[in-house]
Design a protein around this motif. Structure first.
Motif, PDB file in Angstrom:
ATOM      1  N   GLY A 179       6.411   1.850   0.441  1.00  0.00           N
ATOM      2  CA  GLY A 179       4.981   2.077   1.219  1.00  0.00           C
ATOM      3  C   GLY A 179       5.058   0.908   2.389  1.00  0.00           C
ATOM      4  O   GLY A 179       5.741   0.545   2.849  1.00  0.00           O
ATOM      5  N   ILE A 180       3.742   0.585   2.534  1.00  0.00           N
ATOM      6  CA  ILE A 180       3.737  -0.398   3.555  1.00  0.00           C
ATOM      7  C   ILE A 180       2.888  -1.828   3.077  1.00  0.00           C
ATOM      8  O   ILE A 180       2.102  -2.019   2.220  1.00  0.00           O
ATOM      9  CB  ILE A 180       2.401   0.185   4.592  1.00  0.00           C
ATOM     10  CG1 ILE A 180       2.792   1.772   5.076  1.00  0.00           C
ATOM     11  CG2 ILE A 180       2.194  -0.930   5.757  1.00  0.00           C
ATOM     12  CD1 ILE A 180       3.924   1.910   5.614  1.00  0.00           C
ATOM     13  N   HIS A 181       4.019  -2.692   3.661  1.00  0.00           N
ATOM     14  CA  HIS A 181       3.607  -4.162   3.155  1.00  0.00           C
ATOM     15  C   HIS A 181       2.519  -4.679   4.277  1.00  0.00           C
ATOM     16  O   HIS A 181       2.946  -4.783   5.372  1.00  0.00           O
ATOM     17  CB  HIS A 181       4.828  -5.133   3.017  1.00  0.00           C
ATOM     18  CG  HIS A 181       5.649  -4.898   2.150  1.00  0.00           C
ATOM     19  ND1 HIS A 181       5.511  -5.342   0.776  1.00  0.00           N
ATOM     20  CD2 HIS A 181       6.785  -4.000   1.811  1.00  0.00           C
ATOM     21  CE1 HIS A 181       6.775  -4.862  -0.028  1.00  0.00           C
ATOM     22  NE2 HIS A 181       7.355  -3.983   0.703  1.00  0.00           N
ATOM     23  N   VAL A 182       1.506  -4.977   3.922  1.00  0.00           N
ATOM     24  CA  VAL A 182       0.395  -5.717   4.684  1.00  0.00           C
ATOM     25  C   VAL A 182       0.610  -7.046   4.382  1.00  0.00           C
ATOM     26  O   VAL A 182       0.086  -7.522   3.246  1.00  0.00           O
ATOM     27  CB  VAL A 182      -0.925  -5.208   4.436  1.00  0.00           C
ATOM     28  CG1 VAL A 182      -2.051  -5.631   5.564  1.00  0.00           C
ATOM     29  CG2 VAL A 182      -0.902  -3.448   4.791  1.00  0.00           C
ATOM     30  N   VAL A 202       0.900  -1.298  -0.134  1.00  0.00           N
ATOM     31  CA  VAL A 202       0.071  -0.061   0.006  1.00  0.00           C
ATOM     32  C   VAL A 202       0.947   1.243   0.137  1.00  0.00           C
ATOM     33  O   VAL A 202       1.701   1.391   0.901  1.00  0.00           O
ATOM     34  CB  VAL A 202      -0.944   0.111   1.337  1.00  0.00           C
ATOM     35  CG1 VAL A 202      -1.827   1.245   0.887  1.00  0.00           C
ATOM     36  CG2 VAL A 202      -1.557  -1.229   1.302  1.00  0.00           C
ATOM     37  N   PRO A 203       0.879   2.048  -1.139  1.00  0.00           N
ATOM     38  CA  PRO A 203       1.807   3.025  -1.226  1.00  0.00           C
ATOM     39  C   PRO A 203       1.209   4.246  -0.430  1.00  0.00           C
ATOM     40  O   PRO A 203       0.661   5.200  -0.934  1.00  0.00           O
ATOM     41  CB  PRO A 203       1.902   3.221  -2.723  1.00  0.00           C
ATOM     42  CG  PRO A 203       0.674   2.792  -3.257  1.00  0.00           C
ATOM     43  CD  PRO A 203       0.200   1.686  -2.312  1.00  0.00           C
ATOM     44  N   ALA A 204       1.157   4.283   0.721  1.00  0.00           N
ATOM     45  CA  ALA A 204       0.677   5.533   1.776  1.00  0.00           C
ATOM     46  C   ALA A 204       1.130   5.209   3.288  1.00  0.00           C
ATOM     47  O   ALA A 204       2.121   4.258   3.511  1.00  0.00           O
ATOM     48  CB  ALA A 204      -0.923   4.982   2.154  1.00  0.00           C
ATOM     49  N   PRO A 205       1.216   6.265   3.779  1.00  0.00           N
ATOM     50  CA  PRO A 205       1.898   6.635   5.023  1.00  0.00           C
ATOM     51  C   PRO A 205       1.163   5.587   5.962  1.00  0.00           C
ATOM     52  O   PRO A 205       0.017   5.112   6.149  1.00  0.00           O
ATOM     53  CB  PRO A 205       1.495   8.012   5.754  1.00  0.00           C
ATOM     54  CG  PRO A 205       1.098   8.580   4.507  1.00  0.00           C
ATOM     55  CD  PRO A 205       0.468   7.509   3.586  1.00  0.00           C
ATOM     56  N   LEU A 206       1.922   4.962   6.920  1.00  0.00           N
ATOM     57  CA  LEU A 206       1.711   3.716   7.835  1.00  0.00           C
ATOM     58  C   LEU A 206       0.562   4.119   8.690  1.00  0.00           C
ATOM     59  O   LEU A 206      -0.319   3.405   8.955  1.00  0.00           O
ATOM     60  CB  LEU A 206       2.673   3.418   8.918  1.00  0.00           C
ATOM     61  CG  LEU A 206       2.757   2.445   9.814  1.00  0.00           C
ATOM     62  CD1 LEU A 206       1.981   1.167   9.141  1.00  0.00           C
ATOM     63  CD2 LEU A 206       3.900   2.109  10.564  1.00  0.00           C
ATOM     64  N   VAL A 263      -7.257   2.344   0.402  1.00  0.00           N
ATOM     65  CA  VAL A 263      -6.285   3.114   0.993  1.00  0.00           C
ATOM     66  C   VAL A 263      -6.043   4.196   0.006  1.00  0.00           C
ATOM     67  O   VAL A 263      -5.692   5.465   0.136  1.00  0.00           O
ATOM     68  CB  VAL A 263      -5.165   2.386   1.783  1.00  0.00           C
ATOM     69  CG1 VAL A 263      -4.294   3.571   2.434  1.00  0.00           C
ATOM     70  CG2 VAL A 263      -5.816   1.788   2.784  1.00  0.00           C
ATOM     71  N   LYS A 264      -5.561   3.727  -1.260  1.00  0.00           N
ATOM     72  CA  LYS A 264      -4.912   4.503  -2.295  1.00  0.00           C
ATOM     73  C   LYS A 264      -5.955   5.540  -2.757  1.00  0.00           C
ATOM     74  O   LYS A 264      -5.635   6.697  -2.966  1.00  0.00           O
ATOM     75  CB  LYS A 264      -4.756   3.641  -3.646  1.00  0.00           C
ATOM     76  CG  LYS A 264      -3.206   2.657  -3.507  1.00  0.00           C
ATOM     77  CD  LYS A 264      -3.189   1.911  -4.771  1.00  0.00           C
ATOM     78  CE  LYS A 264      -2.545   0.605  -4.319  1.00  0.00           C
ATOM     79  NZ  LYS A 264      -2.177  -0.152  -5.440  1.00  0.00           N
ATOM     80  N   GLY A 265      -7.249   5.265  -2.884  1.00  0.00           N
ATOM     81  CA  GLY A 265      -8.370   6.065  -3.028  1.00  0.00           C
ATOM     82  C   GLY A 265      -8.541   7.120  -2.141  1.00  0.00           C
ATOM     83  O   GLY A 265      -8.647   8.517  -2.417  1.00  0.00           O
TER      84      GLY A 265
END
Length: 138
Positions: A98-101, A9-13, A131-133
């Motif tokens: 980003g964040i690996h989930v 997920v290319p977003a802040p944690l 999350v990207k949206g």
């Protein structure tokens, strides 16, 4: 049998964590296919706290509750839980991209390993898109 699925997920944690653990967000992303939806979700995010998601076919033909209890919560890092006699683990790992989930869970005997893997992966992929949206709209 343990099954593992993951997404990036290319977003802040903090945003990724909140979207994964907030009932209103869960109701948006928690579906494996367009003909299903999550109509209710509860989260008591602490060891011993309960969680539940009501998943239903959009045509009303079937529904079930996915529910359990958290056994360990390390904010923005790890969530461990039990559901029935099975266990699950969600790990959040930061990287430059980003964040690996990563979700690891005990499989069940009713459905094949591939069916379970593809269903849980579809839900996790929906999570990443959600999350990207959210990030793009901010």
């Amino acid at each position: 049998m343990k099954i593992t699925v993951s997404t990036l997920v290319p977003a802040p944690l903090p945003e990724v964590w909140l979207a994964y653990t907030t009932p209103e967000d869960i109701k948006v992303w928690n579906t494996a296919s367009p003909d299903w939806h999550t109509t209710a979700a509860t989260v008591d995010l602490r060891p011993g706290g309960k969680f539940s998601s009501r998943m239903e076919a959009k045509d009303g033909s079937f529904g079930f509750d996915f529910a359990g209890e958290y056994t360990q919560v390390i904010p923005q890092q790890r969530i461990e839980y039990v559901f029935g006699d099975r266990t699950g683990l969600v790990e959040f790992t930061e990287s430059a991209a980003g964040i690996h989930v990563t979700v690891t869970f005990d499989g069940e005997a009713t459905h094949s390993e591939e069916q379970q893997r593809s269903g849980w992966q579809a839900i996790l992929d929906n999570f990443a898109c959600h999350v990207k949206g959210k990030v793009a709209s901010e």
